[in-house]
Design an enzyme around this catalytic site. Structure first.
Site, PDB file in Angstrom:
ATOM      1  N   LYS A 155       0.838  -1.207   0.000  1.00 48.80           N
ATOM      2  CA  LYS A 155       0.000   0.000   0.000  1.00 48.80           C
ATOM      3  C   LYS A 155       0.868   1.250   0.000  1.00 48.80           C
ATOM      4  O   LYS A 155       0.549   2.243  -0.643  1.00 48.80           O
ATOM      5  CB  LYS A 155      -0.957  -0.010   1.196  1.00 48.80           C
TER       6      LYS A 155
ATOM      7  N   LYS B 242      -3.861  -9.430  -6.815  1.00 50.11           N
ATOM      8  CA  LYS B 242      -5.095  -9.797  -6.106  1.00 50.11           C
ATOM      9  C   LYS B 242      -6.245  -8.871  -6.519  1.00 50.11           C
ATOM     10  O   LYS B 242      -6.034  -7.682  -6.734  1.00 50.11           O
ATOM     11  CB  LYS B 242      -4.809  -9.627  -4.605  1.00 50.11           C
TER      12      LYS B 242
ATOM     13  N   LYS C 240     -10.955  -4.463  -3.392  1.00 49.39           N
ATOM     14  CA  LYS C 240     -12.103  -3.553  -3.466  1.00 49.39           C
ATOM     15  C   LYS C 240     -11.684  -2.102  -3.645  1.00 49.39           C
ATOM     16  O   LYS C 240     -12.471  -1.283  -4.106  1.00 49.39           O
ATOM     17  CB  LYS C 240     -13.034  -3.746  -2.272  1.00 49.39           C
TER      18      LYS C 240
HETATM   19  N1  AQP Z   1      -8.900 -11.176  -3.881  1.00 52.14           N
HETATM   20  C1  AQP Z   1      -9.258 -11.798  -2.773  1.00 52.14           C
HETATM   21  N2  AQP Z   1      -9.488 -13.126  -2.779  1.00 52.14           N
HETATM   22  C2  AQP Z   1      -9.850 -13.782  -1.653  1.00 52.14           C
HETATM   23  N3  AQP Z   1     -10.026 -13.152  -0.466  1.00 52.14           N
HETATM   24  C3  AQP Z   1      -9.826 -11.824  -0.413  1.00 52.14           C
HETATM   25  N4  AQP Z   1      -9.905 -10.928   0.573  1.00 52.14           N
HETATM   26  C4  AQP Z   1      -9.585  -9.706   0.105  1.00 52.14           C
HETATM   27  N5  AQP Z   1      -9.299  -9.773  -1.209  1.00 52.14           N
HETATM   28  C5  AQP Z   1      -9.430 -11.087  -1.553  1.00 52.14           C
HETATM   29  C6  AQP Z   1     -10.317 -11.239   1.930  1.00 52.14           C
HETATM   30  O1  AQP Z   1     -11.452 -10.426   2.218  1.00 52.14           O
HETATM   31  C7  AQP Z   1     -11.398  -9.999   3.584  1.00 52.14           C
HETATM   32  C8  AQP Z   1     -11.488  -8.480   3.564  1.00 52.14           C
HETATM   33  O2  AQP Z   1     -10.444  -7.908   4.197  1.00 52.14           O
HETATM   34  P1  AQP Z   1     -10.225  -6.346   4.387  1.00 52.14           P
HETATM   35  O3  AQP Z   1     -11.448  -5.564   4.146  1.00 52.14           O
HETATM   36  O4  AQP Z   1      -9.594  -6.192   5.726  1.00 52.14           O
HETATM   37  O5  AQP Z   1      -9.202  -5.892   3.328  1.00 52.14           O
HETATM   38  P2  AQP Z   1      -8.175  -6.552   2.388  1.00 52.14           P
HETATM   39  O6  AQP Z   1      -7.730  -7.892   2.821  1.00 52.14           O
HETATM   40  O7  AQP Z   1      -7.080  -5.560   2.177  1.00 52.14           O
HETATM   41  O8  AQP Z   1      -9.094  -6.692   1.093  1.00 52.14           O
HETATM   42  P3  AQP Z   1      -9.163  -5.730  -0.163  1.00 52.14           P
HETATM   43  O9  AQP Z   1     -10.357  -6.089  -0.954  1.00 52.14           O
HETATM   44  O10 AQP Z   1      -7.856  -5.733  -0.879  1.00 52.14           O
HETATM   45  O11 AQP Z   1      -9.420  -4.331   0.515  1.00 52.14           O
HETATM   46  P4  AQP Z   1      -8.601  -2.995   0.316  1.00 52.14           P
HETATM   47  O12 AQP Z   1      -8.572  -2.768  -1.153  1.00 52.14           O
HETATM   48  O13 AQP Z   1      -9.362  -1.963   1.066  1.00 52.14           O
HETATM   49  O14 AQP Z   1      -7.227  -3.225   0.901  1.00 52.14           O
HETATM   50  C9  AQP Z   1     -10.111 -10.581   4.166  1.00 52.14           C
HETATM   51  O15 AQP Z   1     -10.366 -11.793   4.836  1.00 52.14           O
HETATM   52  C10 AQP Z   1      -9.272 -10.830   2.949  1.00 52.14           C
HETATM   53  O16 AQP Z   1      -8.290 -11.833   3.125  1.00 52.14           O
END
Ligand code: AQP
Length: 336
Positions: free
Chosen positions: A111, A200, A203
């Site tokens: 990030k 990956k 969101k």
């Molecule tokens: N691409 C993915 N495939 C499978 N699992 C995923 N998770 C996130 N992306 C994938 C899982 O979703 C949960 C959400 O976790 P979070 O909101 O704490 O943020 P994150 O892991 O950082 O997910 P994002 O979508 O990438 O959010 P942003 O973009 O805000 O950083 C977790 O259990 C994660 O493993």
């Protein structure tokens, strides 16, 4: 019953990656575990959202939790900021966390790199972004959670929570925290971006076409899958190392239809990528339809706010006990 905790941040449009990697397990675990699930709104503050996007995003995510099948009579869903013990324990744990271990968190490094290369520059890398894995450790440890269902990208953060729990048990008081275990699904733990299958699906990815949002229209879903990046071999085979794009489509379709990947491989033996893309899109559209319907029914309903309040009340009872136990172990003088 074993206890489970997990959370999701309201940092953008929830993607099918978040659902398949994390939320799907949350729903499946409701009957067999005592579940605490959370919209981790305090985590979202690390990227300085506008007040409106945080407020709306938090309620959108809560409604999606219920729409995918979280039952308020079986699981406790709540907003992190409604249980102030999360912030209190986070500070106490920061005091036994090391700068070095936080610097090694790959999500922070990724990030940081992304922000530095954007227009915002390094001035917008907040201290919160750096220390948020400690808040996540507090989230988990407050509930004496034995199991933490997450996608692959969060494994390192759960390992940090384990290290912090073990350290507190050794340095402060034996048994003061339960040491949690991550639970990562065999298929769907890392759904990849549709535009760049080496990354990956996220969101908060600024490229909307990189992901399927849980609330995308059928037309948008079809267009995104038709443009999904694959390879030039035109061979449909599950090989996540060498054929990431095709394997990603097979995983998504398999999870949305409950057909094993081997069955899909056999069905597509003599087909091209066009058919795989269209049929994966159709499977996702069909799968999301009832979820979207329930979401629109719930999003502005008064019951949803009642359920969240009940979830927070139940969560607070446990969180307060754990926090007090740790405060006493540290030697902080009790008010009562
Ligand atoms: N691409 C993915 N495939 C499978 N699992 C995923 N998770 C996130 N992306 C994938 C899982 O979703 C949960 C959400 O976790 P979070 O909101 O704490 O943020 P994150 O892991 O950082 O997910 P994002 O979508 O990438 O959010 P942003 O973009 O805000 O950083 C977790 O259990 C994660 O493993």
């Amino acid at each position: 019953m074993k206890r489970v905790f997990s959370g999701i941040q309201p940092t953008g449009n929830l993607s099918i990656g978040n659902y398949l990697g994390a939320m799907k397990q949350f729903v499946e675990m409701q009957d067999d575990y005592e579940c605490f699930y959370c919209v981790v709104d305090l985590h979202a503050l690390t990227v300085m959202p506008t007040a409106r996007s945080l407020h709306e995003g938090t309620l959108d995510l809560a409604a999606l939790y219920y729409a995918v099948g979280i039952d308020p009579h079986k699981a406790n869903l709540f907003l992190q900021s409604h249980v102030s013990e999360h912030s209190e324990l986070s500070w106490l744990l920061q005091c036994i966390s090391y700068f070095g271990e936080l610097s090694r968190m790959t999500q922070f490094k990724d990030k940081k790199q992304l922000i530095e290369s954007s227009k915002k520059g390094s001035q917008s890398i907040t201290a919160g972004l750096f220390s948020y894995p400690v808040l996540m450790a507090a989230d988990i440890l407050l509930y004496d959670a034995e199991v933490v269902p997450v996608g692959q990208d969060q494994k390192q953060h759960v390992e940090l929570a384990r290290n912090i729990a073990n350290r507190a048990n050794q340095l402060i008081k034996d048994g003061v925290f339960v040491v949690p275990e991550p639970l990562i699904p065999k298929i769907g733990a890392k759904i990849m971006s549709l535009r760049d299958p080496s990354r990956k699906m996220s969101k908060s990815d600024p490229v909307d076409a990189s992901r399927i949002n849980m609330l995308d229209t059928p037309e948008a879903i079809m267009t995104k899958f038709k443009k999904a990046k694959t390879d030039s071999e035109n061979l449909i085979k599950y090989d996540p190392v060498n054929k990431r794009g095709v394997s990603n489509l097979l995983e998504i379709q398999s999870l949305c239809t409950n057909k094993p990947i081997s069955v899909l491989e056999a069905e597509y033996e003599n087909s091209g990528y066009g058919k795989l893309k269209t049929q994966t899109a159709e499977a996702v559209i069909e799968f999301l339809k009832p979820i979207q319907e329930r979401y629109y029914e719930l999003r502005n309903s008064p019951e949803m706010l009642e359920y969240l309040k009940l979830g927070a009340d139940n969560a607070r009872k446990i969180a307060r006990k754990t926090l007090t136990r740790y405060q006493n172990a540290l030697g902080l003088v009790s008010r009562d």
